[in-house]
Design an enzyme around this catalytic site. Structure first.
Site, PDB file in Angstrom:
ATOM      1  N   ASP A 129       6.292  -1.493   0.827  1.00 24.72           N
ATOM      2  CA  ASP A 129       5.672  -0.422   1.592  1.00 24.72           C
ATOM      3  C   ASP A 129       4.944  -0.986   2.803  1.00 24.72           C
ATOM      4  O   ASP A 129       4.530  -2.154   2.806  1.00 24.72           O
ATOM      5  CB  ASP A 129       4.682   0.343   0.718  1.00 24.72           C
ATOM      6  CG  ASP A 129       5.372   1.157  -0.362  1.00 24.72           C
ATOM      7  OD1 ASP A 129       6.538   1.527  -0.171  1.00 24.72           O
ATOM      8  OD2 ASP A 129       4.728   1.403  -1.405  1.00 24.72           O
TER       9      ASP A 129
ATOM     10  N   ARG B 238       1.796   1.285  -7.551  1.00 22.88           N
ATOM     11  CA  ARG B 238       1.050   2.514  -7.270  1.00 22.88           C
ATOM     12  C   ARG B 238       0.972   3.397  -8.507  1.00 22.88           C
ATOM     13  O   ARG B 238      -0.053   4.045  -8.757  1.00 22.88           O
ATOM     14  CB  ARG B 238       1.734   3.296  -6.142  1.00 22.88           C
ATOM     15  CG  ARG B 238       1.450   2.788  -4.754  1.00 22.88           C
ATOM     16  CD  ARG B 238       2.218   3.584  -3.737  1.00 22.88           C
ATOM     17  NE  ARG B 238       3.659   3.386  -3.863  1.00 22.88           N
ATOM     18  CZ  ARG B 238       4.566   4.181  -3.306  1.00 22.88           C
ATOM     19  NH1 ARG B 238       4.184   5.240  -2.622  1.00 22.88           N
ATOM     20  NH2 ARG B 238       5.856   3.925  -3.437  1.00 22.88           N
TER      21      ARG B 238
ATOM     22  N   ASP C 101      -1.745   5.874  -3.210  1.00 26.62           N
ATOM     23  CA  ASP C 101      -2.304   4.712  -2.517  1.00 26.62           C
ATOM     24  C   ASP C 101      -3.246   5.184  -1.420  1.00 26.62           C
ATOM     25  O   ASP C 101      -3.452   6.394  -1.226  1.00 26.62           O
ATOM     26  CB  ASP C 101      -1.201   3.790  -1.968  1.00 26.62           C
ATOM     27  CG  ASP C 101      -0.309   4.442  -0.921  1.00 26.62           C
ATOM     28  OD1 ASP C 101      -0.742   5.415  -0.275  1.00 26.62           O
ATOM     29  OD2 ASP C 101       0.829   3.976  -0.747  1.00 26.62           O
TER      30      ASP C 101
END
Length: 308
Positions: free
Chosen positions: A58, A196, A100
């Site tokens: 990410d 996450r 997140d």
């Protein structure tokens, strides 16, 4: 070296890189950059379009991103990259839309009653083989579209749980403050595990909500941070691992004679070879990496040929 060892920076420098070289570059991805952008940078530095990566990170995540160049892009799918390691920070006391820190806060809760002992006990339940529902903003496809695309379009997405393995989930530090608790953790896990989701589920188990605030991937398979280079350093000196070195460092090695090498180059089965179970890296007498072969009864057959 076996696939369980770590591949680090070479003691002997590789030959000069050219746009036709085949190899691996291990990037230390910076915060705020997509994996796609990293690949685009490597394409420019390497002077070739044939670049791909293994295991997306990410934008908020940093750390090890394994990038293949030219014929090594095909090798990525054969490397033992299923096991990964992460260092992360989980924030307890708030849940977000993305699980997140990049998402919007959707709920908060006081954490006065959450102790270090309670956190450790909750973490214990996520070690081993577990059933995990991926984050809604994952890249998993739902009816042909990525889940995160549907979420961003305002759709409600329900993803199915999947079985993953968390072989290590250690609490390194617990830091409470006026608004919540930050928990530093270190995780070893199988491919497909969402850190996450671990943060989200830990907060849910403790009844206060949780999300991820920092994530650093420290290892992918046998590639760890000691082999990784920043994009800035790669622009100055393009440190790469030749495909032959990666193959020899990942798989058992077989050095073929001239007759065998000729057969291997055209992907023909070889009789009478006592290869180890799984894939073996096949080399010619000059040390050129030719192919990956595996045993099939009395024959050794190719799983991938890397020369023409």
């Amino acid at each position: 070296m076996s696939g369980t060892d770590h591949i680090t920076s070479q003691a002997v420098s590789p030959p000069p890189f050219t746009s036709s070289s085949d190899g691996i570059v291990v990037v230390d991805k910076p915060d705020g950059m997509t994996s796609h952008t990293v690949v685009a940078r490597i394409r420019r530095l390497a002077g070739t379009r044939k670049v791909g990566h293994a295991g997306t990170l990410d934008p908020m995540a940093t750390g090890v991103l394994v990038v293949g160049i030219n014929r090594a892009t095909r090798l990525l799918g054969h490397l033992q990259l299923a096991d990964k390691s992460y260092d992360a920070t989980i924030r307890l006391g708030a849940s977000t839309t993305t699980d997140d820190a990049e998402g919007e806060i959707v709920s908060t809760a006081p954490v006065d009653g959450v102790t270090s002992e309670a956190i450790s006990a909750a973490v214990e339940g996520y070690r081993g083989e577990i059933s995990q529902v991926p984050s809604k903003v994952s890249a998993i496809k739902v009816d042909g579209r990525r889940a995160y695309e549907r979420v961003r379009a305002g759709e409600e997405v329900a993803l199915k749980a999947r079985t993953v393995t968390v072989s290590r989930y250690d609490v390194l530090d617990v830091r409470p403050d006026a608004d919540g608790i930050s928990v530093d953790v270190s995780v070893d896990c199988s491919s497909g595990t969402y850190i996450r989701a671990l943060a989200r589920d830990l907060g849910a188990d403790l009844g206060v909500g949780g999300h991820l605030t920092a994530l650093r991937r420290t290892r992918v398979g046998s590639f760890d941070l000691s082999a990784a280079h920043s994009l800035e350093s790669l622009a100055q000196s393009f440190d790469w691992l030749p495909i032959a070195d990666v193959a020899a460092g990942t798989f058992p090695r077989y050095d073929a004679d001239d007759t065998q090498a000729a057969a291997i180059r055209t992907g023909r089965p070889l009789p009478g070879l006592n290869l180890a179970p799984g894939q073996t890296a096949m080399f010619d007498p000059d040390g050129t990496f030719l192919a990956l072969y595996e045993p099939h009864g009395p024959l050794a057959k190719p799983t991938a040929v890397f020369v023409s």
